[in-house]
Write a protein that holds these residues in place. Structure first.
Motif, short mmCIF file in Angstrom:
data_model
loop_
_atom_site.label_atom_id
_atom_site.label_comp_id
_atom_site.label_asym_id
_atom_site.label_seq_id
_atom_site.Cartn_x
_atom_site.Cartn_y
_atom_site.Cartn_z
N UNK A 695 0.83 -1.21 0.00
CA UNK A 695 0.00 0.00 0.00
C UNK A 695 0.86 1.26 0.00
N UNK A 696 2.06 1.16 0.60
CA UNK A 696 2.94 2.33 0.71
C UNK A 696 4.25 2.18 -0.05
N UNK A 697 4.46 1.05 -0.72
CA UNK A 697 5.77 0.77 -1.32
C UNK A 697 6.20 1.82 -2.34
N UNK A 698 5.28 2.37 -3.08
CA UNK A 698 5.64 3.35 -4.12
C UNK A 698 5.58 4.78 -3.60
N UNK A 699 4.54 5.11 -2.86
CA UNK A 699 4.35 6.50 -2.42
C UNK A 699 5.22 6.87 -1.22
N UNK A 700 5.50 5.89 -0.35
CA UNK A 700 6.26 6.18 0.88
C UNK A 700 7.10 4.95 1.22
N UNK A 701 8.20 4.72 0.47
CA UNK A 701 9.00 3.51 0.68
C UNK A 701 9.53 3.37 2.11
N UNK A 702 9.85 4.50 2.75
CA UNK A 702 10.37 4.42 4.11
C UNK A 702 9.31 3.87 5.06
N UNK A 703 8.06 4.33 4.91
CA UNK A 703 7.02 3.81 5.79
C UNK A 703 6.68 2.36 5.44
N UNK A 704 6.76 2.00 4.15
CA UNK A 704 6.57 0.60 3.77
C UNK A 704 7.61 -0.27 4.47
N UNK A 705 8.86 0.24 4.56
CA UNK A 705 9.90 -0.49 5.28
C UNK A 705 9.60 -0.59 6.75
N UNK A 706 8.98 0.45 7.32
CA UNK A 706 8.58 0.41 8.73
C UNK A 706 7.51 -0.66 8.93
N UNK A 707 6.55 -0.74 8.00
CA UNK A 707 5.51 -1.77 8.08
C UNK A 707 6.13 -3.17 8.03
N UNK A 708 7.11 -3.31 7.16
CA UNK A 708 7.77 -4.62 7.05
C UNK A 708 8.46 -4.98 8.36
N UNK A 709 9.18 -4.01 8.95
CA UNK A 709 9.87 -4.27 10.21
C UNK A 709 8.88 -4.57 11.33
N UNK A 710 7.78 -3.85 11.36
CA UNK A 710 6.78 -4.08 12.40
C UNK A 710 6.13 -5.44 12.23
N UNK A 711 5.91 -5.85 11.01
CA UNK A 711 5.35 -7.17 10.73
C UNK A 711 6.27 -8.26 11.28
N UNK A 712 7.56 -8.11 11.06
CA UNK A 712 8.50 -9.11 11.57
C UNK A 712 8.56 -9.10 13.09
N UNK A 713 8.44 -7.90 13.69
CA UNK A 713 8.44 -7.80 15.15
C UNK A 713 7.20 -8.46 15.74
N UNK A 714 6.11 -8.51 14.96
CA UNK A 714 4.87 -9.14 15.42
C UNK A 714 4.84 -10.63 15.12
N UNK A 715 5.94 -11.17 14.68
CA UNK A 715 6.04 -12.61 14.47
C UNK A 715 6.20 -13.02 13.03
N UNK A 716 5.92 -12.10 12.09
CA UNK A 716 6.14 -12.39 10.68
C UNK A 716 5.30 -13.51 10.13
N UNK A 717 4.06 -13.65 10.64
CA UNK A 717 3.16 -14.69 10.15
C UNK A 717 1.86 -14.05 9.68
N UNK A 718 1.22 -14.68 8.70
CA UNK A 718 -0.02 -14.12 8.16
C UNK A 718 -1.23 -14.72 8.85
N UNK A 719 -2.24 -13.87 9.06
CA UNK A 719 -3.48 -14.28 9.71
C UNK A 719 -3.39 -14.08 11.20
N UNK A 720 -4.41 -13.49 11.83
CA UNK A 720 -4.41 -13.36 13.29
C UNK A 720 -4.34 -14.74 13.93
N UNK A 721 -3.41 -14.92 14.83
CA UNK A 721 -3.16 -16.25 15.38
C UNK A 721 -4.15 -16.60 16.48
N UNK A 722 -4.44 -15.63 17.35
CA UNK A 722 -5.17 -15.97 18.57
C UNK A 722 -6.67 -15.82 18.47
N UNK A 723 -7.16 -15.08 17.50
CA UNK A 723 -8.59 -14.79 17.48
C UNK A 723 -9.38 -15.73 16.58
N UNK A 724 -8.73 -16.47 15.74
CA UNK A 724 -9.43 -17.33 14.82
C UNK A 724 -9.94 -16.61 13.58
#
Length: 743
Positions: A695-724
């Motif tokens: 969503x931000x890769x083209x318009x705001x690459x720095x924030x896209x990189x922040x999203x990537x880093x935050x995703x990895x800090x949250x476990x780097x897995x797709x789909x909410x794990x605990x809520x079903x």
């Protein structure tokens, strides 16, 4: 006043935008072909087509049905009208042709009898007794209860005259006008219009056609003020007979088949007699509010609502005097709401019983505040998601409902009051795809550039195993074919994974619609393959088109009607499913209209469901149901199709930052950062940041990189794990080649 057709979105049709319900024309050869693609049975229903009078001179025409027999029709104001039916999965042809004589009335069961004593309109199922045609202006305004009501009585094929109506209000009437608006062999329509003194107007239109067990009624009213209620047109359903039974419509859940709830009328009256108001709901004080009642000694039995059959609201009421085990047996009559998307200020209609008078239905004739305990929505609550039509005065109301007779009460609203054949026949379903259109994929869900980037770094995507069988990643035609067939099967309900019945609704769409339909992105994968077999490609586009129409229909998602659309995330989930289908049809004649609607509603939700700082109006888990999923996807579709970049206002970015600031590392999740449970939320290990990278890769690459880093800090897995909950977007939006930015 003018009877208006509501739209899902209050967007004007600009130049170059075809409205989805532009009326179809009679073809030059006179062959009107109707085709159902396995969706449902349609009709019997009155349908209208524009007519070229030069090619088909009125007065010397015949209309032949699928069986070759003459079908009643009429031509008025350049339009051909007749009653049509279409069986599920079939095609039928009606043929208009020149004739030596006018055969429009041939085989019609519709009769209209007008005299100075009254007007009667009847078909083989139902007869209505209405006031005599004419206008009367009162020298001194008359009491509303003393004037001629719009409905005098009715009867079914199996009984005598019954019923009636009268106004219950202190207002006084200045004039009344009764008009036969249409008087043809295919449709008779009667209008009753009242002006009040010193202000106010009420209009009822009643329409009946041959072959239909239902008379359609539209009411409009504007008293020039908002009241506390208590003003009604009372329908005296129990007048003139002694029905033993009563039934209402209930449903176990949204988009689940409705059920008839029958009861012995007298037992229900005794059960309800003397029932005291319930305690106020959470946040209230004292007892629930009650409506001012127009008469003393009323026993409230139930209430009928436009778009909800839950929490006490019913999808109709039916009385009958035959077999108690068969609703509608013997003499019977039912009131059912129709076309919930067309209602305005959708107030509930209470159903009462009064000793000596029987069952009464109160049709409000002035606008009052909508309340949770009556309408399952609330004008005074910040958590009610209903929307009113800003193009109309807040004192204006509109209802559509039907008098129905028969033993299939539970099907009356979905058959005659959801979408309908007259709308469906205007859909442009099979539109040819030119060479330029084939180059438009990918370019809806995913951009060509992002797909190329992901393909080069696919092994670094945590969902690589899931994505490797995508044509866009593998380049294999067999993957495209499999994905096309899978999407079609789910939309056709051939796979249990998607059992919803979108074309046969009771009220409104499911509140998790975008979430349930996330599989549609696989259609873009298939359409991007030039070698996709032509027949399969056409079938896939056909089903995308069918769903683009249904997801934009006002009955499917009744915005502007005053109908509650669920918790704040739910209207987003319902509405933005349109992006999945319209975004993949850039060559469709309605594409510009659909995209403008999507832009308007997406921007509206971004700016009303989040604070300027990015905080969602709901707790975190609810915020990730749809805002982080459907809103994110809609923004990508709108950008990829060149419509708008809605990330420019910064709300999406600030929302992602807000949710990140809620997270804490948790040893129970391997040290990954989770959103801790709060409000109506459990602990949530989420992937919302990962699916926001593109969503931000083209318009705001720095924030896209922040999203990537935050995703990895949250476990780097797709789909909410605990809520079903399995919906926040799609892993193809995660671009591993984006450079990490520090948190």
């Amino acid at each position: 006043m003018t009877v208006l057709l509501s739209e899902l979105f209050a967007s004007a049709v600009a130049a170059g935008e075809r409205h989805p319900y532009t009326r179809a024309a009679v073809p030059a050869d006179g062959r009107i072909v109707l085709t159902d693609h396995g969706l449902r049975d349609w009709g019997p229903e009155l349908v209208c087509y524009t007519l070229d009078a030069a090619a088909f001179p009125p007065g010397r025409l015949a209309l032949l049905g699928p069986d070759g027999k003459a079908v009643p029709f009429q031509v008025e104001d350049g339009a051909l009208s007749f009653v049509a039916s279409l069986p599920q999965g079939k095609s039928v042809t009606y043929t208009l042709q020149k004739s030596a004589t006018d055969r429009g009335a041939e085989n019609s069961t519709l009769t209209v009898t007008a005299s100075d004593k009254g007007t009667e309109i009847a078909n083989e199922f139902l007869a209505l007794r209405l006031p005599p045609v004419g206008t009367r202006a009162f020298a001194a305004p008359a009491g509303a209860g003393d004037v001629t009501p719009p409905l005098l009585a009715w009867r079914t094929a199996s009984g005598d005259w019954m019923g009636g109506a009268r106004f219950a209000t202190a207002r006084r009437v200045a004039s009344q006008t009764f008009t036969l608006v249409r008087q043809g062999p295919a449709c008779a329509e009667f209008e009753a219009r009242y002006t009040f003194a010193p202000k106010g107007e009420y209009v009822m239109r009643v329409r009946l056609s041959p072959g239909m067990p239902l008379a359609a009624v539209v009411e409009e009213f504007d008293m020039g003020e908002v009241t506390e209620g208590g003003e009604f047109l009372l329908l005296e359903l129990g007048k003139g007979w002694q029905p033993a039974n009563i039934a209402s419509i209930t449903t176990p859940g949204e988009q689940m088949p409705c059920k008839v709830a029958p009861a012995d009328l007298q037992k229900l009256v005794e059960q309800k007699r003397g029932v005291k108001p319930s305690p106020a709901p959470v946040g209230g004080v004292g007892a629930e509010p009650t409506l001012p009642e127009p008469l003393p000694d009323l026993v409230k039995l139930l209430w009928v609502g436009a778009g909800a059959q839950m929490y006490g609201a019913s999808g109709g009421v039916q009385l009958w005097d035959g077999d108690a085990a068969q609703p509608g047996a013997g003499r019977n009559i039912a009131l059912v709401p129709l076309h919930s998307g067309s209602w305005r200020r959708a107030m509930a209609c209470p159903v009462w019983h009064r000793d000596g008078q029987g069952v009464l239905v109160g049709l409000p004739i002035s606008v009052r505040p909508i309340r949770w305990c009556f309408e399952v929505t609330d004008d005074r609550s910040p958590f009610s998601t209903h929307e009113h039509d800003d193009a109309l005065p807040r004192t204006y109301g509109r209802r559509e409902w039907g008098f129905y007779t028969g033993t299939e009460f539970e099907t009356a609203q979905p058959r005659f009051g959801h979408i309908g054949l007259d709308r469906y026949k205007d859909w442009i379903v099979d539109h040819p795809e030119g060479p330029a259109a084939k180059e438009a994929y990918p370019g809806g869900f995913f951009s060509k550039e992002h797909v190329a980037r992901l393909r080069r770094a696919l092994d670094q995507n945590p969902a690589a195993a899931e994505l490797k069988d995508r044509y866009l990643m593998s380049g294999r035609t067999e993957d495209a074919i499999r994905n096309a067939r899978s999407v079609i099967a789910k939309l056709k309900k051939e796979e249990v994974a998607y059992p919803e019945r979108d074309f046969w609704l009771w009220g409104k769409a499911n509140y998790r619609k975008a979430q349930l339909m996330i599989f549609v992105n696989e259609a873009e994968d298939a359409l991007a393959c030039p070698e996709l077999p032509a027949e399969l490609r056409a079938d896939l586009r056909r089903w995308l088109t069918l769903y683009a129409y249904v997801t934009s229909d006002p009955d499917w998602n009744p915005r502007g009607a005053g109908v509650h659309l669920g918790n704040n995330n739910m209207p987003i989930n319902r509405t933005l499913a349109l992006a999945y289908f319209a975004g993949l049809l850039p060559d469709h004649p309605c594409f510009a209209y659909w995209m403008k609607c999507l832009r308007d509603v997406t921007e509206f939700k971004l700016t009303t469901q989040f604070s300027p700082g990015g905080e969602s109006i709901e707790c975190p888990t609810y915020s990730t149901y749809a805002p982080a999923g459907a809103l994110n996807i809609a923004q990508n579709v709108l950008r990829h199709r060149g419509i708008a970049d809605l990330t420019a206002n910064g709300i999406t970015r600030r929302n992602l930052e807000y949710m990140a600031n809620l997270t804490v590392p948790d040893p129970r999740f391997g040290g990954a950062r989770i959103i801790p449970g709060m409000g109506n939320s459990s602990n949530d290990q989420d992937s919302v940041w990962g699916v926001s990278v593109a969503t931000f890769a083209d318009q705001d690459p720095a924030f896209a990189g922040w999203c990537k880093a935050m995703f990895k800090a949250a476990g780097g897995r797709f789909g909410p794990i605990s809520t079903g909950v399995t919906f926040v977007g799609h892993p193809m939006y995660y671009l591993p080649d984006v450079k990490d930015s520090p948190l």
